[in-house]
Design a protein around this motif. Structure first.
Motif, mmCIF file in Angstrom:
data_model
loop_
_atom_site.group_PDB
_atom_site.id
_atom_site.type_symbol
_atom_site.label_atom_id
_atom_site.label_comp_id
_atom_site.label_asym_id
_atom_site.label_seq_id
_atom_site.Cartn_x
_atom_site.Cartn_y
_atom_site.Cartn_z
ATOM 1 N N ARG A 38 0.748 -1.334 0.002
ATOM 2 C CA ARG A 38 0.208 -0.070 0.179
ATOM 3 C C ARG A 38 0.923 1.174 -0.079
ATOM 4 N NH1 ARG A 38 -5.023 1.743 0.957
ATOM 5 N NH2 ARG A 38 -5.402 3.732 2.064
ATOM 6 N N SER A 39 2.019 1.072 0.874
ATOM 7 C CA SER A 39 2.996 2.242 0.910
ATOM 8 C C SER A 39 3.395 2.720 -0.773
ATOM 9 C CB SER A 39 4.016 2.154 1.882
ATOM 10 O OG SER A 39 4.726 1.079 1.305
ATOM 11 N N ASP A 40 3.620 1.781 -1.305
ATOM 12 C CA ASP A 40 4.164 1.938 -2.743
ATOM 13 C C ASP A 40 3.229 2.614 -3.667
ATOM 14 O OD1 ASP A 40 6.517 0.427 -2.270
ATOM 15 O OD2 ASP A 40 5.658 -1.399 -2.513
ATOM 16 N N ILE A 41 1.880 2.252 -3.480
ATOM 17 C CA ILE A 41 0.829 2.842 -4.218
ATOM 18 C C ILE A 41 0.707 4.309 -3.728
ATOM 19 C CG2 ILE A 41 -1.643 2.993 -4.517
ATOM 20 C CD1 ILE A 41 0.015 0.425 -6.110
ATOM 21 N N ILE A 42 0.497 4.721 -2.358
ATOM 22 C CA ILE A 42 0.757 5.905 -2.016
ATOM 23 C C ILE A 42 1.804 6.684 -2.416
ATOM 24 C CG2 ILE A 42 0.743 7.621 0.433
ATOM 25 C CD1 ILE A 42 -0.682 4.807 1.823
ATOM 26 N N GLY A 47 1.679 10.024 -4.838
ATOM 27 C CA GLY A 47 2.142 11.364 -4.626
ATOM 28 C C GLY A 47 3.009 11.899 -5.520
ATOM 29 N N MET A 48 3.582 10.893 -6.436
ATOM 30 C CA MET A 48 4.669 11.571 -7.307
ATOM 31 C C MET A 48 4.028 11.725 -8.583
ATOM 32 S SD MET A 48 7.356 11.504 -5.886
ATOM 33 C CE MET A 48 8.433 11.755 -7.354
ATOM 34 N N SER A 49 2.572 11.064 -8.854
ATOM 35 C CA SER A 49 1.909 11.347 -9.970
ATOM 36 C C SER A 49 1.263 12.882 -9.804
ATOM 37 C CB SER A 49 1.137 10.402 -10.241
ATOM 38 O OG SER A 49 1.373 9.276 -10.597
ATOM 39 N N LEU A 50 1.021 13.136 -8.644
ATOM 40 C CA LEU A 50 0.499 14.521 -8.579
ATOM 41 C C LEU A 50 1.471 15.611 -8.451
ATOM 42 C CD1 LEU A 50 -1.794 16.611 -7.057
ATOM 43 C CD2 LEU A 50 -1.211 15.835 -4.725
ATOM 44 N N ILE A 51 2.774 15.338 -8.233
ATOM 45 C CA ILE A 51 3.729 16.245 -8.315
ATOM 46 C C ILE A 51 4.036 16.492 -9.750
ATOM 47 C CG2 ILE A 51 6.297 16.544 -7.625
ATOM 48 C CD1 ILE A 51 5.856 15.268 -5.176
ATOM 49 N N GLU A 52 4.156 15.373 -10.418
ATOM 50 C CA GLU A 52 4.556 15.316 -11.671
ATOM 51 C C GLU A 52 3.492 16.120 -12.572
ATOM 52 O OE1 GLU A 52 5.925 12.319 -15.529
ATOM 53 O OE2 GLU A 52 4.912 11.638 -13.674
ATOM 54 N N GLY A 53 2.345 15.979 -12.386
ATOM 55 C CA GLY A 53 1.200 16.595 -13.060
ATOM 56 C C GLY A 53 1.338 18.238 -12.739
ATOM 57 N N GLY A 82 9.951 13.688 -2.353
ATOM 58 C CA GLY A 82 8.442 13.918 -2.118
ATOM 59 C C GLY A 82 8.197 13.076 -1.290
ATOM 60 N N LYS A 83 7.210 13.512 -0.391
ATOM 61 C CA LYS A 83 6.459 12.583 0.639
ATOM 62 C C LYS A 83 4.893 12.746 0.395
ATOM 63 C CE LYS A 83 10.303 11.938 2.792
ATOM 64 N NZ LYS A 83 10.949 10.416 3.202
ATOM 65 N N ALA A 84 4.186 11.512 0.398
ATOM 66 C CA ALA A 84 2.870 11.540 0.287
ATOM 67 C C ALA A 84 2.118 10.881 1.512
ATOM 68 C CB ALA A 84 2.578 10.625 -0.994
ATOM 69 N N THR A 85 0.868 11.374 1.655
ATOM 70 C CA THR A 85 0.261 10.843 2.963
ATOM 71 C C THR A 85 -1.274 11.048 2.576
ATOM 72 O OG1 THR A 85 -0.276 11.087 5.385
ATOM 73 C CG2 THR A 85 -0.066 13.185 3.828
ATOM 74 N N GLU A 86 -2.021 9.689 3.164
ATOM 75 C CA GLU A 86 -3.382 9.806 3.121
ATOM 76 C C GLU A 86 -4.112 10.316 4.309
ATOM 77 O OE1 GLU A 86 -4.183 5.815 1.962
ATOM 78 O OE2 GLU A 86 -4.710 6.232 -0.113
ATOM 79 N N ARG A 87 -3.306 10.702 5.339
ATOM 80 C CA ARG A 87 -3.929 11.279 6.489
ATOM 81 C C ARG A 87 -4.835 12.433 6.286
ATOM 82 N NH1 ARG A 87 1.520 11.394 10.600
ATOM 83 N NH2 ARG A 87 1.927 8.935 10.591
ATOM 84 N N GLU A 88 -5.976 12.251 7.002
ATOM 85 C CA GLU A 88 -6.719 13.320 6.966
ATOM 86 C C GLU A 88 -6.380 14.781 7.655
ATOM 87 O OE1 GLU A 88 -10.759 12.387 8.707
ATOM 88 O OE2 GLU A 88 -10.974 10.669 7.265
ATOM 89 N N LEU A 144 11.280 19.824 -0.916
ATOM 90 C CA LEU A 144 10.621 18.980 -0.231
ATOM 91 C C LEU A 144 9.165 19.263 -0.454
ATOM 92 C CD1 LEU A 144 10.352 16.820 1.829
ATOM 93 C CD2 LEU A 144 10.301 18.730 3.618
ATOM 94 N N ILE A 145 8.676 18.208 -1.152
ATOM 95 C CA ILE A 145 7.153 18.436 -1.558
ATOM 96 C C ILE A 145 6.430 17.311 -0.706
ATOM 97 C CG2 ILE A 145 5.653 18.430 -3.661
ATOM 98 C CD1 ILE A 145 7.953 19.257 -5.267
ATOM 99 N N VAL A 146 5.521 17.775 -0.092
ATOM 100 C CA VAL A 146 4.481 16.884 0.759
ATOM 101 C C VAL A 146 3.104 17.037 0.016
ATOM 102 C CG1 VAL A 146 3.341 16.592 2.890
ATOM 103 C CG2 VAL A 146 5.695 17.330 2.706
ATOM 104 N N ALA A 147 2.659 15.724 -0.380
ATOM 105 C CA ALA A 147 1.470 15.476 -1.226
ATOM 106 C C ALA A 147 0.506 14.976 -0.076
ATOM 107 C CB ALA A 147 1.502 14.588 -2.246
ATOM 108 N N SER A 148 -0.443 15.872 0.012
ATOM 109 C CA SER A 148 -1.740 15.417 0.886
ATOM 110 C C SER A 148 -2.710 14.791 -0.209
ATOM 111 C CB SER A 148 -2.360 16.609 1.558
ATOM 112 O OG SER A 148 -3.462 16.219 2.260
ATOM 113 N N LEU A 149 -2.914 13.432 -0.185
ATOM 114 C CA LEU A 149 -3.663 12.777 -1.094
ATOM 115 C C LEU A 149 -5.278 13.125 -0.902
ATOM 116 C CD1 LEU A 149 -1.690 9.698 -1.604
ATOM 117 C CD2 LEU A 149 -1.428 11.670 -2.876
ATOM 118 N N ASN A 150 -5.416 13.028 0.547
ATOM 119 C CA ASN A 150 -6.957 13.363 0.819
ATOM 120 C C ASN A 150 -7.477 14.809 0.080
ATOM 121 O OD1 ASN A 150 -7.743 10.864 1.775
ATOM 122 N ND2 ASN A 150 -6.949 11.483 3.970
#
Length: 448
Positions: free
Chosen positions: A6-10, A14-20, A62-68, A99-105
């Motif tokens: 799951r961490s790989d998917i997250i 995150g990288m896809s969001l940054i790349e976009g 890049g750092k990605a998280t699904e935390r609310e 340092l780019i933090v992606a908040s997926l929620n």
């Protein structure tokens, strides 16, 4: 069987969001892939108009998280803790690291330039990066700021153009003056003795004159009262002002500037006072009020600025005045390309009772100048420009000042401009151009 966690998917989301976001800027994003020690990808800057690239690179962690709720989330900010090893790796390299933090929620990302952030010893000590959700959101609008980070890496580095042209507002105004000057011999030896004798005859006599070598040069006709009582008016000579304003003689030019300085002192009365020590013209405090607002035409509309403000002693007694701050300006007459201009430098004057100079004025001015940004200075200049362009012009109640007036100068056109974001990224508080808030624990008391 092999698995993808799951961490790989997250992480990939995150990288896809940054790349976009990077691609929306017209830049390129290259994922590192494979083995890496703390860099997930590279951003290569690209000129979106020509497609040219100049090998200007930004590294991305890049750092990605699904935390609310993000760590240390206050609603406006959140924190990201860093290890000593990570900080050392990011800051010791040759390329800037973002340092780019992606908040997926949220579907949002936030960024910081690591080297710039940890250049502060206190931040380094805390080992935390604090993100401002409003200022640090990673969007297409971050493009200019990324160019600024990349271009600052080495001397001579330049980023792709973000804007092709720009108009600059200079702090210069055109100067118009009376067409005639008058000269006559006088028994008075200098400005002081002439002024004393003049005030004895007429308390409100103008100051548009100078005394040099027992002769007086003036915008006033010297054969009229009270001037004719202080000079040999029968020997008066009349000159076209160009004989001084366009003269190549340094003495004549100095005398002409001295006359202009005298004239501007009369021109700004009675709204402004003059501090002889600093040379500042400043708004005076109203007799019956502690504060004064001034309405003027800004770049877009009519607005109001507080030009005299009372500051209280917040820690001791807010009802007791600590000092008054007065909006002011310094000026300098200059001749450029055969034209006379006045350079206006906005500043402040401080008094301890609304009239007399404050003993801590230097410290207070230094404190403001340390945080004052480009927008604040420009806003003040626009106010002073409006004041000088409209003051003592003829209307139903007042007559036009006859010896001096000012005119607006044209905007300067540049083929290549600097995006506003590049200025703002270097300023401490771009969102507060008027500085109508308390400084260092003091509060402004509006009792008007």
């Amino acid at each position: 069987m092999k698995k993808i966690g799951r961490s790989d998917i997250i992480g990939q989301r995150g990288m896809s969001l940054i790349e976009g976001v990077v691609l929306s800027m017209g830049f390129m994003f290259y994922p590192t892939g494979g083995v890496e020690a703390g860099i997930d990808g590279f951003i290569e800057l690209r000129d979106t108009d020509t497609g040219e690239v100049g090998n200007l690179l930004l590294q991305v962690q890049g750092k990605a998280t699904e935390r609310e709720r993000l760590q240390g989330d206050t609603g406006d900010t959140f924190e990201f803790p860093c290890s000593d090893a990570d900080i050392a790796y990011w800051t010791q390299g040759t390329a800037p690291v973002l340092l780019i933090v992606a908040s997926l929620n949220e579907g949002k990302a936030y960024w910081k330039s690591i080297k710039e952030w940890f250049a502060d010893p206190e931040r380094m000590k805390s080992r935390k990066v604090v993100f401002d959700k409003a200022k640090d959101e990673f969007t297409r609008a971050s493009k200019a700021a990324l160019v600024s980070v990349a271009a600052a890496v080495r001397p001579g580095a330049s980023g792709p153009s973000v804007r092709k042209s720009e108009q600059l507002l200079s702090n210069l105004l055109g100067v118009n003056f009376a067409s005639k000057l008058y000269w006559a011999p006088t028994p008075q030896s200098n400005d002081k003795t002439f002024g004393t004798a003049l005030r004895e005859l007429e308390k409100n006599a103008g100051s548009e004159w100078i005394v040099r070598s027992k002769s007086v040069l003036s915008f006033h006709p010297l054969d009229e009262w009270p001037w004719n009582k202080l000079c040999e008016w029968e020997a008066m000579e009349e000159f076209d002002v160009e004989e001084w304003s366009n003269s190549d003689d340094e003495d004549r030019q100095r005398d002409f500037v001295a006359l202009l300085n005298r004239a501007i002192g009369e021109f700004v009365r009675p709204q402004l006072y003059h501090d002889r020590d600093s040379g500042v013209f400043y708004f005076r405090k109203p007799r019956e009020r502690d504060n004064l607002n001034f309405a003027y035409r800004s770049l877009q509309n009519t607005t109001t600025r507080r030009v005299v403000g009372r500051y209280g002693k917040k820690k001791i007694d807010p009802t007791r005045a600590a000092y008054w701050r007065h909006s002011g300006f310094m000026h300098r007459f200059v001749k450029m390309a055969g034209k006379w201009l006045v350079e206006i430098t906005p500043t402040y004057h401080f008094t301890h009772n609304g009239e007399d100079a404050d003993a801590f004025a230097g410290e207070r001015l230094k404190k403001i100048k340390e945080i004052e940004n480009n927008a604040a200075v420009m806003g003040q200049f626009v106010m002073w420009r409006d004041f000088l362009l409209t003051h003592r012009t003829e209307d139903l109640l007042t007559q036009r000042y006859p010896f001096l007036s000012f005119s607006a100068t044209d905007l300067l056109e540049l083929d290549i401009g600097v995006p506003d974001e590049l200025w703002k990224s270097q300023e401490s508080d771009p969102s507060s151009p008027l500085f109508e808030y308390a400084l260092s624990g003091e509060t402004v008391e509006d009792v008007s």
